[in-house]
Design a protein around this motif. Sequence first.
Motif, PDB file in Angstrom:
ATOM      1  N   GLU A 171       0.799  -1.220   0.000  1.00 29.89           N
ATOM      2  CA  GLU A 171       0.000   0.000   0.000  1.00 29.89           C
ATOM      3  C   GLU A 171       0.836   1.277   0.000  1.00 29.89           C
ATOM      4  OE1 GLU A 171      -2.893  -0.151   3.084  1.00 29.89           O
ATOM      5  OE2 GLU A 171      -3.882  -1.932   2.277  1.00 29.89           O
ATOM      6  N   GLN A 172       2.139   1.146   0.076  1.00 26.87           N
ATOM      7  CA  GLN A 172       2.992   2.326   0.015  1.00 26.87           C
ATOM      8  C   GLN A 172       3.015   2.882  -1.412  1.00 26.87           C
ATOM      9  OE1 GLN A 172       6.944   1.618   1.461  1.00 26.87           O
ATOM     10  NE2 GLN A 172       6.308   1.503   3.600  1.00 26.87           N
ATOM     11  N   CYS A 173       2.982   4.204  -1.515  1.00 20.94           N
ATOM     12  CA  CYS A 173       3.029   4.895  -2.804  1.00 20.94           C
ATOM     13  C   CYS A 173       4.353   4.606  -3.517  1.00 20.94           C
ATOM     14  CB  CYS A 173       2.876   6.395  -2.575  1.00 20.94           C
ATOM     15  SG  CYS A 173       3.021   7.408  -4.069  1.00 20.94           S
ATOM     16  N   CYS A 174       4.312   4.526  -4.836  1.00 21.57           N
ATOM     17  CA  CYS A 174       5.541   4.271  -5.607  1.00 21.57           C
ATOM     18  C   CYS A 174       6.364   5.535  -5.788  1.00 21.57           C
ATOM     19  CB  CYS A 174       5.200   3.673  -6.975  1.00 21.57           C
ATOM     20  SG  CYS A 174       4.432   4.841  -8.126  1.00 21.57           S
ATOM     21  N   GLY A 175       5.755   6.708  -5.483  1.00 26.99           N
ATOM     22  CA  GLY A 175       6.502   7.956  -5.576  1.00 26.99           C
ATOM     23  C   GLY A 175       6.260   8.756  -6.835  1.00 26.99           C
ATOM     24  N   PHE A 176       5.393   8.269  -7.715  1.00 26.43           N
ATOM     25  CA  PHE A 176       5.175   9.008  -8.966  1.00 26.43           C
ATOM     26  C   PHE A 176       4.334  10.257  -8.707  1.00 26.43           C
ATOM     27  CE2 PHE A 176       2.698   9.637 -12.971  1.00 26.43           C
ATOM     28  CZ  PHE A 176       3.742  10.190 -13.695  1.00 26.43           C
ATOM     29  N   GLY A 177       3.051  10.085  -8.505  1.00 21.50           N
ATOM     30  CA  GLY A 177       2.197  11.221  -8.150  1.00 21.50           C
ATOM     31  C   GLY A 177       2.146  12.317  -9.191  1.00 21.50           C
ATOM     32  N   GLY A 178       2.275  11.975 -10.472  1.00 22.30           N
ATOM     33  CA  GLY A 178       2.217  12.991 -11.517  1.00 22.30           C
ATOM     34  C   GLY A 178       3.362  13.972 -11.409  1.00 22.30           C
ATOM     35  N   THR A 187      12.570  13.030  -3.145  1.00 18.01           N
ATOM     36  CA  THR A 187      11.620  12.235  -2.363  1.00 18.01           C
ATOM     37  C   THR A 187      11.007  11.138  -3.215  1.00 18.01           C
ATOM     38  OG1 THR A 187      11.096  14.167  -1.007  1.00 18.01           O
ATOM     39  CG2 THR A 187       9.534  12.331  -0.955  1.00 18.01           C
ATOM     40  N   SER A 188      10.644  11.492  -4.435  1.00 17.64           N
ATOM     41  CA  SER A 188      10.056  10.521  -5.353  1.00 17.64           C
ATOM     42  C   SER A 188      11.014   9.371  -5.621  1.00 17.64           C
ATOM     43  CB  SER A 188       9.687  11.207  -6.675  1.00 17.64           C
ATOM     44  OG  SER A 188       9.267  10.259  -7.633  1.00 17.64           O
ATOM     45  N   THR A 189      12.279   9.693  -5.823  1.00 19.84           N
ATOM     46  CA  THR A 189      13.284   8.663  -6.102  1.00 19.84           C
ATOM     47  C   THR A 189      13.465   7.729  -4.911  1.00 19.84           C
ATOM     48  OG1 THR A 189      14.465  10.132  -7.626  1.00 19.84           O
ATOM     49  CG2 THR A 189      15.705   8.276  -6.729  1.00 19.84           C
ATOM     50  N   ALA A 190      13.440   8.289  -3.700  1.00 18.26           N
ATOM     51  CA  ALA A 190      13.570   7.462  -2.498  1.00 18.26           C
ATOM     52  C   ALA A 190      12.383   6.521  -2.348  1.00 18.26           C
ATOM     53  CB  ALA A 190      13.705   8.351  -1.269  1.00 18.26           C
ATOM     54  N   MET A 191      11.189   7.032  -2.629  1.00 14.08           N
ATOM     55  CA  MET A 191       9.988   6.196  -2.554  1.00 14.08           C
ATOM     56  C   MET A 191      10.025   5.101  -3.611  1.00 14.08           C
ATOM     57  SD  MET A 191       7.265   9.303  -1.927  1.00 14.08           S
ATOM     58  CE  MET A 191       5.792   8.296  -1.714  1.00 14.08           C
ATOM     59  N   LEU A 192      10.496   5.442  -4.793  1.00 17.01           N
ATOM     60  CA  LEU A 192      10.625   4.455  -5.861  1.00 17.01           C
ATOM     61  C   LEU A 192      11.623   3.367  -5.479  1.00 17.01           C
ATOM     62  CD1 LEU A 192      10.171   3.400  -8.735  1.00 17.01           C
ATOM     63  CD2 LEU A 192      11.933   5.017  -9.509  1.00 17.01           C
ATOM     64  N   ALA A 193      12.719   3.753  -4.848  1.00 17.22           N
ATOM     65  CA  ALA A 193      13.724   2.766  -4.435  1.00 17.22           C
ATOM     66  C   ALA A 193      13.119   1.753  -3.465  1.00 17.22           C
ATOM     67  CB  ALA A 193      14.918   3.473  -3.793  1.00 17.22           C
ATOM     68  N   ASP A 194      12.301   2.233  -2.536  1.00 14.73           N
ATOM     69  CA  ASP A 194      11.624   1.319  -1.605  1.00 14.73           C
ATOM     70  C   ASP A 194      10.704   0.371  -2.355  1.00 14.73           C
ATOM     71  OD1 ASP A 194      12.857   2.418   0.598  1.00 14.73           O
ATOM     72  OD2 ASP A 194      11.177   3.743   1.114  1.00 14.73           O
ATOM     73  N   CYS A 214       1.844   4.688 -12.857  1.00 14.63           N
ATOM     74  CA  CYS A 214       2.681   4.076 -11.823  1.00 14.63           C
ATOM     75  C   CYS A 214       3.597   3.017 -12.425  1.00 14.63           C
ATOM     76  CB  CYS A 214       1.812   3.463 -10.732  1.00 14.63           C
ATOM     77  SG  CYS A 214       0.801   4.680  -9.846  1.00 14.63           S
ATOM     78  N   LEU A 215       3.074   2.267 -13.398  1.00 14.07           N
ATOM     79  CA  LEU A 215       3.902   1.254 -14.057  1.00 14.07           C
ATOM     80  C   LEU A 215       5.043   1.907 -14.830  1.00 14.07           C
ATOM     81  CD1 LEU A 215       1.178  -1.219 -15.361  1.00 14.07           C
ATOM     82  CD2 LEU A 215       2.753  -1.552 -13.439  1.00 14.07           C
ATOM     83  N   MET A 216       4.799   3.076 -15.389  1.00  9.39           N
ATOM     84  CA  MET A 216       5.850   3.810 -16.090  1.00  9.39           C
ATOM     85  C   MET A 216       6.970   4.182 -15.118  1.00  9.39           C
ATOM     86  SD  MET A 216       5.519   7.371 -18.256  1.00  9.39           S
ATOM     87  CE  MET A 216       4.875   8.288 -16.832  1.00  9.39           C
ATOM     88  N   HIS A 217       6.579   4.645 -13.935  1.00  7.09           N
ATOM     89  CA  HIS A 217       7.554   5.054 -12.926  1.00  7.09           C
ATOM     90  C   HIS A 217       8.342   3.851 -12.406  1.00  7.09           C
ATOM     91  CE1 HIS A 217       9.196   7.842 -10.057  1.00  7.09           C
ATOM     92  NE2 HIS A 217       8.702   7.209  -9.002  1.00  7.09           N
ATOM     93  N   ILE A 218       7.624   2.824 -11.996  1.00 10.14           N
ATOM     94  CA  ILE A 218       8.287   1.617 -11.469  1.00 10.14           C
ATOM     95  C   ILE A 218       9.100   0.935 -12.553  1.00 10.14           C
ATOM     96  CG2 ILE A 218       7.907  -0.670 -10.451  1.00 10.14           C
ATOM     97  CD1 ILE A 218       5.273   0.493  -9.263  1.00 10.14           C
ATOM     98  N   GLY A 219       8.516   0.821 -13.735  1.00 13.48           N
ATOM     99  CA  GLY A 219       9.206   0.150 -14.833  1.00 13.48           C
ATOM    100  C   GLY A 219      10.458   0.864 -15.274  1.00 13.48           C
ATOM    101  N   GLY A 220      10.392   2.196 -15.253  1.00  9.57           N
ATOM    102  CA  GLY A 220      11.584   2.958 -15.617  1.00  9.57           C
ATOM    103  C   GLY A 220      12.728   2.685 -14.652  1.00  9.57           C
ATOM    104  N   GLY A 221      12.405   2.637 -13.358  1.00 13.49           N
ATOM    105  CA  GLY A 221      13.438   2.355 -12.361  1.00 13.49           C
ATOM    106  C   GLY A 221      13.998   0.958 -12.498  1.00 13.49           C
ATOM    107  N   LEU A 222      13.114  -0.015 -12.688  1.00 12.29           N
ATOM    108  CA  LEU A 222      13.571  -1.406 -12.823  1.00 12.29           C
ATOM    109  C   LEU A 222      14.415  -1.604 -14.079  1.00 12.29           C
ATOM    110  CD1 LEU A 222      10.296  -3.265 -11.786  1.00 12.29           C
ATOM    111  CD2 LEU A 222      12.430  -3.170 -10.470  1.00 12.29           C
ATOM    112  N   SER A 223      14.049  -0.922 -15.152  1.00 11.94           N
ATOM    113  CA  SER A 223      14.825  -1.075 -16.385  1.00 11.94           C
ATOM    114  C   SER A 223      16.223  -0.504 -16.228  1.00 11.94           C
ATOM    115  CB  SER A 223      14.102  -0.401 -17.556  1.00 11.94           C
ATOM    116  OG  SER A 223      14.078   1.000 -17.410  1.00 11.94           O
ATOM    117  N   ARG A 224      16.335   0.589 -15.481  1.00  8.90           N
ATOM    118  CA  ARG A 224      17.661   1.169 -15.260  1.00  8.90           C
ATOM    119  C   ARG A 224      18.527   0.273 -14.385  1.00  8.90           C
ATOM    120  NH1 ARG A 224      14.393   5.756 -15.545  1.00  8.90           N
ATOM    121  NH2 ARG A 224      13.969   5.815 -13.306  1.00  8.90           N
TER     122      ARG A 224
END
Length: 264
Positions: A171-178, A187-194, A214-224
């Motif tokens: 239930e934790q936010c992925c950090g994207f939030g538009g 802050t967004s990057t730290a949330m994405l790392a979690d 959200c998938l764009m945000h998470i997927g971008g991080g995972l791809s990197r």
Amino acid sequence: MRVALFVTCLADTLFPQAAMATVRLLERLGHEVVFPEGQTCCGQMHINTGYPHDALRLVRRHVRVFAPYDVVVAPSGSCVGSVRHQHATVARGAGDERLASRAEDVAARTYELSEFLVDVLGVTDVGAYYPHRVTYHPTCHSLRMLRVGDRPLRLLRAVRGLDLVELPQAEQCCGFGGTFAVKNADTSTAMLADKMRHVLATGADVCTAGDASCLMHIGGGLSRLRAGVRTVHLAEILASTEAGVAGTPDGGAVAPAPTTGGTR
């Protein structure tokens, strides 16, 4: 049933496969899907960043385009959340009570995909086949604004071949939030790392969700990270069939192309 597809601007411009999968799925279930060509952005971005006056024109257009339809479905909890919880408020803020009433009427007939399948059609087994280890991320708007609850999970549990694994601290936010990701990048990057750490801990091949943003945000991080984990929209999984594995022309896809942002 005749269903109007609210495709959302993000799906239209970056993730059309999620919209096309929604059409395949609903048609496979025996429903006619129409695409109102006059649709544009719902105005959520403008509203969330403090420009309700600019959003008003988009609200008017959205109401005009979708008013003729009894049912409107979108593969996005975020955009449906805006239609349900923001459109009438924007109209009232501009002193247009008639528009607010019409917006509420359209909102009452607008559904996020999983709630439409479970609540309106009364189905959880949509005949899907997806032989992968999958974890599900409940996006903030679908979880907190729409309160879709476990509907996506009920649909995923019925998919043949799918190994569903629980996402820690889901239930934790992925950090994207538009624009939050732009204005508060650290802050967004730290949330994405979690979020990525929890996704990787599941050992899943695929992370799915009901929002392409959200998938764009998470997927971008995972791809990197070159982690080998793909992000796939819930609609694509539900639209996949065993026939698609055998290569028959039903539009199904057991191993869809990555739907990630960022560099691969």
